[in-house]
Design an enzyme around this catalytic site. Structure first.
Site, PDB file in Angstrom:
ATOM      1  CB  SER A   1      -0.871   0.043   1.252  1.00  0.00           C
ATOM      2  OG  SER A   1      -1.540  -1.155   1.427  1.00  0.00           O
TER       3      SER A   1
ATOM      4  CG  HIS B   1      -3.587  -1.775  -3.317  1.00  0.00           C
ATOM      5  ND1 HIS B   1      -2.565  -2.535  -2.820  1.00  0.00           N
ATOM      6  CD2 HIS B   1      -4.233  -1.281  -2.264  1.00  0.00           C
ATOM      7  CE1 HIS B   1      -2.593  -2.493  -1.505  1.00  0.00           C
ATOM      8  NE2 HIS B   1      -3.601  -1.745  -1.136  1.00  0.00           N
TER       9      HIS B   1
ATOM     10  CG  HIS C   1      -4.886  -6.846   0.912  1.00  0.00           C
ATOM     11  ND1 HIS C   1      -4.825  -5.940  -0.124  1.00  0.00           N
ATOM     12  CD2 HIS C   1      -3.788  -6.639   1.675  1.00  0.00           C
ATOM     13  CE1 HIS C   1      -3.722  -5.210   0.006  1.00  0.00           C
ATOM     14  NE2 HIS C   1      -3.075  -5.613   1.089  1.00  0.00           N
TER      15      HIS C   1
ATOM     16  CE1 TYR D   1      -8.629  -4.998   2.139  1.00  0.00           C
ATOM     17  CE2 TYR D   1      -6.833  -5.796   3.515  1.00  0.00           C
ATOM     18  CZ  TYR D   1      -7.321  -4.910   2.561  1.00  0.00           C
ATOM     19  OH  TYR D   1      -6.493  -3.955   2.034  1.00  0.00           O
TER      20      TYR D   1
ATOM     21  CB  ALA E   1       1.419  -0.074   4.784  1.00  0.00           C
TER      22      ALA E   1
ATOM     23  CG  MET F   1      -4.770  -5.913   7.445  1.00  0.00           C
ATOM     24  SD  MET F   1      -6.130  -4.832   7.004  1.00  0.00           S
ATOM     25  CE  MET F   1      -6.305  -3.883   8.530  1.00  0.00           C
TER      26      MET F   1
ATOM     27  CG  HIS G   1      -7.032   3.056   3.968  1.00  0.00           C
ATOM     28  ND1 HIS G   1      -6.112   2.023   4.015  1.00  0.00           N
ATOM     29  CD2 HIS G   1      -7.197   3.346   2.654  1.00  0.00           C
ATOM     30  CE1 HIS G   1      -5.758   1.702   2.773  1.00  0.00           C
ATOM     31  NE2 HIS G   1      -6.394   2.487   1.934  1.00  0.00           N
TER      32      HIS G   1
HETATM   33  N1  HPA Z   1      -2.935  -2.608  11.562  1.00  0.00           N
HETATM   34  C1  HPA Z   1      -3.133  -3.418  10.509  1.00  0.00           C
HETATM   35  N2  HPA Z   1      -2.712  -3.133   9.278  1.00  0.00           N
HETATM   36  C2  HPA Z   1      -2.037  -1.984   9.111  1.00  0.00           C
HETATM   37  C3  HPA Z   1      -1.795  -1.097  10.166  1.00  0.00           C
HETATM   38  C4  HPA Z   1      -2.274  -1.426  11.460  1.00  0.00           C
HETATM   39  O1  HPA Z   1      -2.099  -0.696  12.445  1.00  0.00           O
HETATM   40  N3  HPA Z   1      -1.099  -0.044   9.650  1.00  0.00           N
HETATM   41  C5  HPA Z   1      -0.909  -0.310   8.331  1.00  0.00           C
HETATM   42  N4  HPA Z   1      -1.493  -1.471   7.994  1.00  0.00           N
END
Ligand code: HPA
Length: 271
Positions: free
Chosen positions: A30, A61, A83, A85, A113, A211, A246
């Site tokens: 990301s 993305h 992903h 999710y 990330a 994730m 996000h």
């Molecule tokens: N949690 C889960 N996924 C993430 C986070 C987080 O704090 N930061 C960036 N991706």
């Protein structure tokens, strides 16, 4: 569930476009996608044109491979990933990495990330992943054709290749970036964690949370690929800083991507 034939069909499509076997595969997470811009004479392969390929639905993305040279090395970059999710099953999530393995790529650099759990990690830091916790997301190895790809019960003692990790550490030093290394834990998402979950993950030995990445590392290791991985720490994990958004996380990833690019550049020259 993706079949073995669907994997090979996708690999054949890509094999006809790129020439030779890439020296390294890179997955850009990301907010890190623009790092592919450094590739010279790029060839773009949109995921939507590849047979059976999953196409990302997440903002930020891009969905394509970028193939070309960087520091004289043939590199195949995944600009964006899908992903779990998003509703794909794990065999779809790891399909791109499986396809890289079938193409003959034996070294893989994964990036993501992540939220920082360890008190040693601040937003903007880059953490090398030296081990992971996969227990909070389904295994990508659940399928009935595993024997075409690897063994049924693969060892996971050294998922992250010691030699590639040495190169990563040297790449930090070369660029005067303070070396951070830790354990990454993959959650399914898409909701961010609660403070109680972060306390649990911390007690379990996780330094960062995100994730992605672990499922890809497991699938790639299953195929015998050598793996290195880097987390761009975008925020303090839930309960350790402010609330999570996000958009802010993507922006923080952007901020760190210059340092990440320096590390990747030096790393590529060492492999
Ligand atoms: N949690 C889960 N996924 C993430 C986070 C987080 O704090 N930061 C960036 N991706």
């Amino acid at each position: 569930m993706i079949t073995y034939e669907q994997l090979t069909e996708a690999a054949e499509y890509i094999r006809h476009i790129i020439c030779g076997i890439p020296d390294l595969g890179i997955v850009l997470g990301s907010g890190l996608g623009h790092m592919a811009d450094a590739i010279t004479d790029p060839v773009y392969i949109d995921y939507k044109d590849i047979p059976n390929f999953p196409v990302s639905t997440v903002q930020g993305h891009n969905g394509r491979f970028v193939y070309g040279k960087l520091y004289g090395r043939k590199i195949l970059i995944m600009q964006g990933r899908v992903h779990f999710y998003e509703g794909y099953d794990m065999s779809q999530v790891v399909m791109p990495v499986r396809v890289m393995g079938i193409l003959g790529i034996d070294k893989l650099l994964l990036t993501n990330a992540a939220g920082g759990i360890s008190s040693e990690l601040e937003p903007g830091d880059i953490m090398m992943i030296h081990d992971h916790i996969s227990s909070f997301a389904p295994s990508p190895l659940i399928c009935n054709y595993y024997d075409k790809l690897g063994v049924r019960f693969p060892d996971m003692t050294h998922v992250y290749d010691p030699e590639l990790c040495d190169h990563i550490r040297a790449a930090y030093e070369e660029n005067n970036i303070s070396f951070k290394s830790g354990v990454y834990l993959q959650v399914a998402g898409p909701q961010y964690e609660t403070p109680a979950e972060i306390r649990m993950f911390s007690a379990m030995g996780a330094d960062a949370v995100g994730m992605s990445t672990v499922c890809e590392a497991v699938a790639a290791r299953h195929m015998g690929m050598k793996i290195a991985a880097l987390s761009s720490i975008c925020n303090k994990a839930a309960g350790l800083g402010g609330e999570l958004s996000h958009e802010e996380i993507i922006a923080a990833g952007d901020e760190a991507s210059g340092r990440l690019a320096l590390i990747i550049g030096s790393f590529i020259q060492k492999i």
